[in-house]
Design a protein around this motif. Structure first.
Motif, PDB file in Angstrom:
ATOM      1  N   ARG A 147      34.063  50.925  36.872  1.00 41.49           N
ATOM      2  CA  ARG A 147      33.147  50.672  35.756  1.00 41.49           C
ATOM      3  C   ARG A 147      33.611  49.506  34.888  1.00 41.49           C
ATOM      4  N   SER A 148      34.924  49.302  34.814  1.00 39.22           N
ATOM      5  CA  SER A 148      35.437  48.217  33.974  1.00 39.22           C
ATOM      6  C   SER A 148      35.604  46.908  34.728  1.00 39.22           C
ATOM      7  N   SER A 149      35.232  46.878  36.008  1.00 34.72           N
ATOM      8  CA  SER A 149      35.301  45.629  36.765  1.00 34.72           C
ATOM      9  C   SER A 149      34.131  44.725  36.402  1.00 34.72           C
ATOM     10  N   ARG A 150      34.379  43.439  36.501  1.00 33.04           N
ATOM     11  CA  ARG A 150      33.314  42.452  36.261  1.00 33.04           C
ATOM     12  C   ARG A 150      33.125  41.669  37.554  1.00 33.04           C
ATOM     13  N   VAL A 151      31.942  41.796  38.124  1.00 31.28           N
ATOM     14  CA  VAL A 151      31.696  41.259  39.461  1.00 31.28           C
ATOM     15  C   VAL A 151      30.469  40.362  39.438  1.00 31.28           C
ATOM     16  N   VAL A 152      30.592  39.214  40.100  1.00 29.99           N
ATOM     17  CA  VAL A 152      29.463  38.296  40.255  1.00 29.99           C
ATOM     18  C   VAL A 152      29.236  38.106  41.747  1.00 29.99           C
ATOM     19  N   ARG A 153      28.140  38.658  42.262  1.00 31.93           N
ATOM     20  CA  ARG A 153      27.800  38.492  43.677  1.00 31.93           C
ATOM     21  C   ARG A 153      26.340  38.843  43.892  1.00 31.93           C
ATOM     22  N   GLY A 154      25.828  38.466  45.061  1.00 31.22           N
ATOM     23  CA  GLY A 154      24.425  38.683  45.350  1.00 31.22           C
ATOM     24  C   GLY A 154      24.086  40.131  45.633  1.00 31.22           C
ATOM     25  N   ALA A 155      22.779  40.422  45.578  1.00 30.24           N
ATOM     26  CA  ALA A 155      22.322  41.793  45.778  1.00 30.24           C
ATOM     27  C   ALA A 155      22.622  42.297  47.191  1.00 30.24           C
ATOM     28  N   LYS A 156      22.555  41.407  48.181  1.00 27.19           N
ATOM     29  CA  LYS A 156      22.783  41.807  49.564  1.00 27.19           C
ATOM     30  C   LYS A 156      24.199  42.318  49.766  1.00 27.19           C
ATOM     31  N   CYS A 181      37.727  45.289  49.399  1.00 27.01           N
ATOM     32  CA  CYS A 181      38.210  44.230  48.514  1.00 27.01           C
ATOM     33  C   CYS A 181      39.496  43.641  49.088  1.00 27.01           C
ATOM     34  N   GLY A 182      39.524  42.323  49.259  1.00 32.18           N
ATOM     35  CA  GLY A 182      40.684  41.657  49.848  1.00 32.18           C
ATOM     36  C   GLY A 182      41.798  41.443  48.846  1.00 32.18           C
ATOM     37  N   PHE A 183      42.333  42.547  48.319  1.00 30.89           N
ATOM     38  CA  PHE A 183      43.338  42.480  47.264  1.00 30.89           C
ATOM     39  C   PHE A 183      44.086  43.808  47.273  1.00 30.89           C
ATOM     40  N   LYS A 184      45.158  43.887  48.088  1.00 26.10           N
ATOM     41  CA  LYS A 184      45.839  45.162  48.290  1.00 26.10           C
ATOM     42  C   LYS A 184      47.347  44.954  48.360  1.00 26.10           C
ATOM     43  N   ALA A 185      48.090  46.042  48.146  1.00 23.04           N
ATOM     44  CA  ALA A 185      49.552  45.999  48.232  1.00 23.04           C
ATOM     45  C   ALA A 185      50.057  47.343  48.719  1.00 23.04           C
ATOM     46  N   ILE A 186      51.262  47.324  49.292  1.00 23.81           N
ATOM     47  CA  ILE A 186      51.859  48.533  49.849  1.00 23.81           C
ATOM     48  C   ILE A 186      53.377  48.413  49.755  1.00 23.81           C
ATOM     49  N   ARG A 187      54.050  49.525  49.554  1.00 26.63           N
ATOM     50  CA  ARG A 187      55.512  49.535  49.597  1.00 26.63           C
ATOM     51  C   ARG A 187      55.978  49.361  51.046  1.00 26.63           C
ATOM     52  N   ARG A 188      57.064  48.639  51.221  1.00 20.01           N
ATOM     53  CA  ARG A 188      57.531  48.350  52.572  1.00 20.01           C
ATOM     54  C   ARG A 188      57.964  49.611  53.320  1.00 20.01           C
ATOM     55  N   ASP A 189      58.603  50.572  52.627  1.00 20.36           N
ATOM     56  CA  ASP A 189      59.030  51.789  53.314  1.00 20.36           C
ATOM     57  C   ASP A 189      57.830  52.583  53.813  1.00 20.36           C
ATOM     58  N   VAL A 190      56.728  52.526  53.072  1.00 24.25           N
ATOM     59  CA  VAL A 190      55.501  53.195  53.506  1.00 24.25           C
ATOM     60  C   VAL A 190      54.879  52.444  54.679  1.00 24.25           C
ATOM     61  N   ALA A 191      54.880  51.121  54.597  1.00 27.20           N
ATOM     62  CA  ALA A 191      54.278  50.312  55.664  1.00 27.20           C
ATOM     63  C   ALA A 191      54.985  50.535  56.991  1.00 27.20           C
ATOM     64  N   GLN A 192      56.304  50.685  56.972  1.00 20.74           N
ATOM     65  CA  GLN A 192      57.045  50.885  58.209  1.00 20.74           C
ATOM     66  C   GLN A 192      56.602  52.145  58.945  1.00 20.74           C
ATOM     67  N   VAL A 193      56.195  53.164  58.202  1.00 19.93           N
ATOM     68  CA  VAL A 193      55.780  54.425  58.821  1.00 19.93           C
ATOM     69  C   VAL A 193      54.286  54.457  59.085  1.00 19.93           C
ATOM     70  N   VAL A 225      39.134  44.975  38.956  1.00 19.63           N
ATOM     71  CA  VAL A 225      39.331  43.532  39.066  1.00 19.63           C
ATOM     72  C   VAL A 225      38.065  42.792  38.653  1.00 19.63           C
ATOM     73  N   ASP A 226      38.269  41.546  38.254  1.00 17.26           N
ATOM     74  CA  ASP A 226      37.157  40.614  38.059  1.00 17.26           C
ATOM     75  C   ASP A 226      37.021  39.823  39.353  1.00 17.26           C
ATOM     76  N   TRP A 227      35.815  39.738  39.856  1.00 12.70           N
ATOM     77  CA  TRP A 227      35.610  39.194  41.201  1.00 12.70           C
ATOM     78  C   TRP A 227      34.348  38.347  41.245  1.00 12.70           C
ATOM     79  N   VAL A 228      34.472  37.149  41.801  1.00  8.92           N
ATOM     80  CA  VAL A 228      33.341  36.232  41.937  1.00  8.92           C
ATOM     81  C   VAL A 228      33.133  35.955  43.416  1.00  8.92           C
ATOM     82  N   ASP A 229      31.942  36.200  43.909  1.00 12.04           N
ATOM     83  CA  ASP A 229      31.637  36.031  45.325  1.00 12.04           C
ATOM     84  C   ASP A 229      31.769  34.575  45.755  1.00 12.04           C
ATOM     85  N   ASP A 230      32.332  34.406  46.949  1.00 10.12           N
ATOM     86  CA  ASP A 230      32.445  33.064  47.524  1.00 10.12           C
ATOM     87  C   ASP A 230      31.199  32.795  48.369  1.00 10.12           C
ATOM     88  N   PRO A 231      30.326  31.889  47.949  1.00 11.35           N
ATOM     89  CA  PRO A 231      29.085  31.650  48.710  1.00 11.35           C
ATOM     90  C   PRO A 231      29.335  31.023  50.071  1.00 11.35           C
TER      91      PRO A 231
END
Length: 494
Positions: A147-156, A181-193, A225-231
């Protein structure tokens, strides 16, 4: 779906201690395919932001997915110009493949990735990784649907994104809000498993990773996140959506059949005050009682329906035996999976055999009750038979739970040592500090970004691929092609 076992149960989460070391704390991966125009401004902007705002040592890794333009050249020039940038090339396409390869080989305790278009505001990067550094969470994702994200992108794109997340919630019971959303992170010990269990190598990689992590009980932190669509995005929407739906079906089927060893991803109790051990109360008893009661209630209804149906053409004893047998098999299978959390097919036959022994005890109780009723009345009413059977089943249910917990599905976690594979140290740099996940699972001192000293340099000639490609650590090394000798301009990246 991969079914290979994981190194072991994850240790308790711990805050990464601050200190002075040469290993970067954060490794931000940027997967690219034919991004010769956007790569330079993306990396320069990200590098400048991290230099100004991130308090620890960092690295930016460019993961080139078999680009056919001058993207590899741009990557190598950025690597040569910026000490914190590393270039890496794969000869096969696939964002998921690139992330798994780089993450599996990285020695940084915190691994992240973002899209090259930088649609997400970089001010969310530190809030994204902070819960992982503190030990609060295992994974973190940016959410455009908060709800607190600000997003600019098309309806499609808005419709497709929200529709996809509704599908995930309805089919896979996903509780996270934004899988794409292409914005993620993970702890390395978790990623190994976790990464060896993720099969997809394309765009569904994110979703599969999050679903498996959530089902295993790992903590996923969401950052608005605040996110602006890449046309000018090159993502093929129809093909990506089709592949994602195929992935949803594959993962849903694997979860339904219990073919994934998700118990290997479980965190031990103790991270939350509510998980503290209570004297004289066995671990997990309350949850198991609730699950057993739910399964028992449904099994009783199923049993009564079967009994009423069999009673039409069979006597009371025969109908009771048949109904109890069918419902007992279903009850054992449901309790095995839902109440006691046993997944996979290992030991299923033995559990059913033990369940049939428990069924025999229940049969003796209910048959004895019917025999006593028939002895007391030559022609009892059907409602009276049902009342007697309900009372007998209640007694049999209590006994069944005790036998299930103590005999059929005993808790052997205390007898199993939690083991996690130690971190891999690249052969070409044996003196570099390591981030060990053995023992207590804590990392070494958290590297600080040096002040008043030259930027640390990294060995960028060799990059281990190992487990990322086939699940096994090998002596494999991936090399990047050298920059063309006549290209000497360090600023014209095209």
């Amino acid at each position: 779906m991969r079914t290979d076992s994981s190194p072991g149960t994850l240790p308790a989460r711990e805050h990464l201690p601050a200190g002075d070391a040469g290993t970067p704390v954060l490794d931000v991966v940027i997967p690219v395919f034919n991004e010769e125009k956007d790569l330079q401004p993306c990396v320069l902007r990200l590098h400048d932001h991290l230099k100004r705002t991130f308090p620890y040592a960092f690295r930016i890794t460019i993961a080139d997915n078999a680009s056919t333009d001058t993207t590899p050249l741009v990557s190598r020039r950025l690597e040569a110009e910026l000490p914190e940038v590393r270039a890496f090339r794969l000869e096969q396409k696939g964002r998921g493949r690139a992330l798994r390869t780089v993450w599996s080989a990285s020695e940084a305790p915190i691994l992240a990735y973002m899209d090259v278009d930088l649609s997400t505001d970089l001010n969310a990067l530190l809030p994204l990784v902070a819960p992982l550094i503190s030990g609060h969470s295992d994974l973190a994702i940016g959410s455009r649907l908060s709800r607190s994200s600000r997003v600019v992108r098309g309806a499609k794109r808005e419709f497709i994104s929200r529709g996809y997340n509704l599908i995930l919630r309805g089919s896979l019971q996903a509780r996270f809000s934004d899988a794409q959303c292409g914005f993620k992170a993970i702890r390395r010990d978790v990623a190994q498993v976790l990464l060896p269990l993720v099969e997809d190598t394309g765009w569904f990689f994110d979703t599969e990773m999050l679903v498996l992590a959530e089902r295993a009980g790992l903590r996923i932190h969401e950052v608005p996140v605040d996110w602006v669509d890449d046309p000018d995005s090159t993502v093929h929407i129809v093909k990506t959506a089709t592949d994602d739906l195929k992935g949803v079906w594959r993962v849903g089927r694997a979860l339904a059949t219990g073919s994934l060893p998700l118990d290997r991803l479980a965190r031990p109790f103790g991270d939350d005050p509510r998980d503290r051990e209570i004297k004289d109360v066995p671990s997990g008893l309350a949850r198991q009682l609730v699950g057993f009661c739910v399964v028992g209630g449904l099994s009783t209804l199923f049993y009564l329906l079967l009994y009423s149906g069999f009673r039409v053409f069979a006597g009371s004893q025969s109908a009771n035996a048949l109904a109890l047998l069918v419902s007992a098999v279903a009850n054992t299978a449901a309790n095995r999976r839902l109440t006691f959390g046993v997944r996979g097919r290992g030991g299923a036959v033995r559990h059913q055999a033990q369940g049939l022994v428990v069924f025999g005890i229940g049969l003796a109780l209910t048959s004895g009750s019917l025999a006593a009723l028939n002895a007391a009345s030559s022609d009892p009413a059907h409602s009276t038979e049902l009342a007697v059977l309900i009372a007998a089943n209640l007694a049999a249910t209590v006994l069944r739970f005790l036998l299930f917990r103590a005999w059929v599905f005993p808790d052997r976690r205390d007898d199993v040592d939690s083991t996690v594979v130690a971190s891999h140290v690249p052969a070409h740099n044996p003196s570099s500090p390591t981030c060990s996940t053995a023992g207590q699972g804590s990392y070494g001192p958290l590297p600080q970004r040096p002040t008043g000293a030259p930027h640390p340099t990294y060995d960028t000639d060799r990059f281990r691929a190992g487990e990322a490609a086939d699940g096994n650590w090998r002596d494999a090394t991936m090399r990047l092609q050298p920059v063309r000798p006549h290209d000497t301009d360090t600023r014209d990246y095209r």
